[in-house]
Design a protein around this motif. Structure first.
Motif, mmCIF file in Angstrom:
data_model
loop_
_atom_site.group_PDB
_atom_site.id
_atom_site.type_symbol
_atom_site.label_atom_id
_atom_site.label_comp_id
_atom_site.label_asym_id
_atom_site.label_seq_id
_atom_site.Cartn_x
_atom_site.Cartn_y
_atom_site.Cartn_z
ATOM 1 N N GLY A 140 -3.552 -10.584 -3.658
ATOM 2 C CA GLY A 140 -4.835 -9.898 -3.793
ATOM 3 C C GLY A 140 -5.914 -10.726 -4.454
ATOM 4 N N TYR A 190 -6.564 -12.584 5.510
ATOM 5 C CA TYR A 190 -6.030 -11.225 5.502
ATOM 6 C C TYR A 190 -5.862 -10.676 6.915
ATOM 7 C CZ TYR A 190 -6.678 -11.291 0.487
ATOM 8 O OH TYR A 190 -6.596 -11.617 -0.846
ATOM 9 N N ALA A 366 -4.736 -6.290 1.376
ATOM 10 C CA ALA A 366 -4.054 -7.344 0.626
ATOM 11 C C ALA A 366 -2.556 -7.114 0.428
ATOM 12 C CB ALA A 366 -4.728 -7.526 -0.739
#
Length: 408
Positions: A140, A190, A366
């Protein structure tokens, strides 16, 4: 190409920057109130009302779809993957307009906020990565990178004359570069497993839009039709479909000649869609994503996720933005805007730590695996706490700095 004389630069800045900037700030300042209200409503709904009812609304499945392919989409996915594409389309239009006719058009004026934005993305990501290293939440690192322009503009509106125009332009430009950086991060880091056939099909759609523009097709419905197909192909490809909104925006003509007059499709679409994006889509996104239990999350590493985001937003943004700006000025690469003090740059750097819309969006992408929900809740707690902390520190710095700042 020769640089414009200062006497010519001022009218150009007034024409292409001041008027659009005022309209943009007016919409964002008002939308910040709705965004705050939606966030509070989501928190109250989950923590005071019924968390099960909240989850039931957003997890409900949609029954419509093209050839039944969208039938498996939940309301939450429709907001994040569908409606937010319009938000990203508006962001792409704003970036294009600013690049060619706004605060990024004159590269001399753009150097300071661009370099400051880069520092404000790199330092928070590094701090987060350091704090969460070796945990399931380490992926993240992109969460604390972004600045939420709606909240920031709302805070600047409250602070009033304590925030000089030079700082307003600085923060707006910084937030635009932040958005561009976040788009690159989402697309590059991502994305899920890539389906190359669908990605190639999306690329073909983008090429078709370029072709339509070059042959002089001006009917908006033609671009909308191709744009929807590009969105669908991107959604199927594994790249987040909101990136299609940015790609279509970049393909939108800045200016065309129509019946002897110069017409700006970018400006037209931005004026029409920006209020819908700011007053409807973004508050709806906040309502669908900000509902988090304020109790501590129980997954291993969840506490470090929250801590990493708070430190990234409050410390990393301030150090990264102010440090990069100071270094750029010290090295002679850029100069401070006239009438701006370093205390105000620090205040702006701290306000840049108010991360919300993009941070929540990246949070949704994430985390995966059995701890994804708990890690996501911890991230949302960190976003809320870090944004509040950055807003308070930035506001206090502006109030204190206004007493010693030079007159603009």
């Amino acid at each position: 190409m020769t640089r414009p004389e200062p006497s010519r630069t001022v009218p150009r800045v007034r024409r292409y920057l001041v008027a659009p900037l005022r309209r943009f700030l007016a919409v964002e300042a008002a939308s910040g109130i709705l965004l705050l209200g939606a966030t509070v409503a989501a928190l109250v709904w989950v923590n005071v009302g019924s968390a099960a009812a909240y989850a039931g609304v957003w997890d409900a499945r949609l029954a419509f779809g093209w050839a039944g392919r969208l039938g498996g989409m939940s309301v939450h996915e429709f907001v994040n993957d569908g409606a937010m594409t319009v938000f990203f389309f508006v962001v792409g239009l704003e970036i294009k307009l600013e690049w060619f006719q706004g605060s990024l058009a004159d590269r001399r004026f753009a150097r300071l906020p661009v370099l400051a934005a880069l520092g404000g993305m790199v330092v928070p990501a590094l701090l987060y990565a350091t704090i969460t290293h070796g945990t399931a939440g380490s992926h993240g690192w992109g969460i604390p990178m972004a600045t939420d322009i709606a909240f920031v503009v709302g805070i600047m509106a409250v602070l009033g004359s304590r925030v000089p125009r030079g700082i307003r332009v600085f923060l707006l430009t910084l937030a635009i570069v932040d958005d561009l950086g976040s788009i690159v991060v989402i697309a590059g880091f991502y994305a899920s497993a890539i389906e190359w056939f669908w990605l190639a099909l999306a690329g073909l759609g983008i090429a078709s839009m370029v072709g339509l523009r070059r042959v002089g097709v001006l009917q908006i419905w033609a671009y909308v039709l191709v744009g929807v197909l590009v969105w669908y192909a991107t959604w199927q490809s594994g790249v987040h479909p909101t990136i299609a909104g940015v790609a279509v925006a970049f393909c939108t003509p800045l200016q065309v000649r129509r019946r002897g007059d110069v017409w700006s499709p970018v400006g037209f679409l931005l004026d029409r869609l920006h209020p819908w994006s700011s007053f409807v889509i973004v508050p709806l996104f906040a309502l669908a994503n900000a509902g988090v239990m304020l109790a501590a999350a129980g997954a291993p590493g969840a506490g470090r996720v929250a801590l990493g985001i708070v430190v990234g937003l409050v410390v990393g943004k301030g150090v990264g933005v102010a440090g990069a700006a100071w270094l750029a000025v010290r090295l002679g690469v850029a100069t401070l805007p006239r009438g701006v003090a370093w205390s105000q740059v620090l205040g702006a750097a701290l306000l840049a730590g108010v991360g919300f819309t993009m941070s929540l969006f990246i949070t949704d992408l994430a985390f995966s695996g059995p701890d994804a929900i708990a890690l996501g809740d911890a991230a949302r707690q960190g976003i809320l706490a870090g944004s509040v902390g950055a807003a308070v520190l930035g506001s206090v710095t502006f109030v204190a700095g206004s007493r010693v700042a030079p007159k603009s």
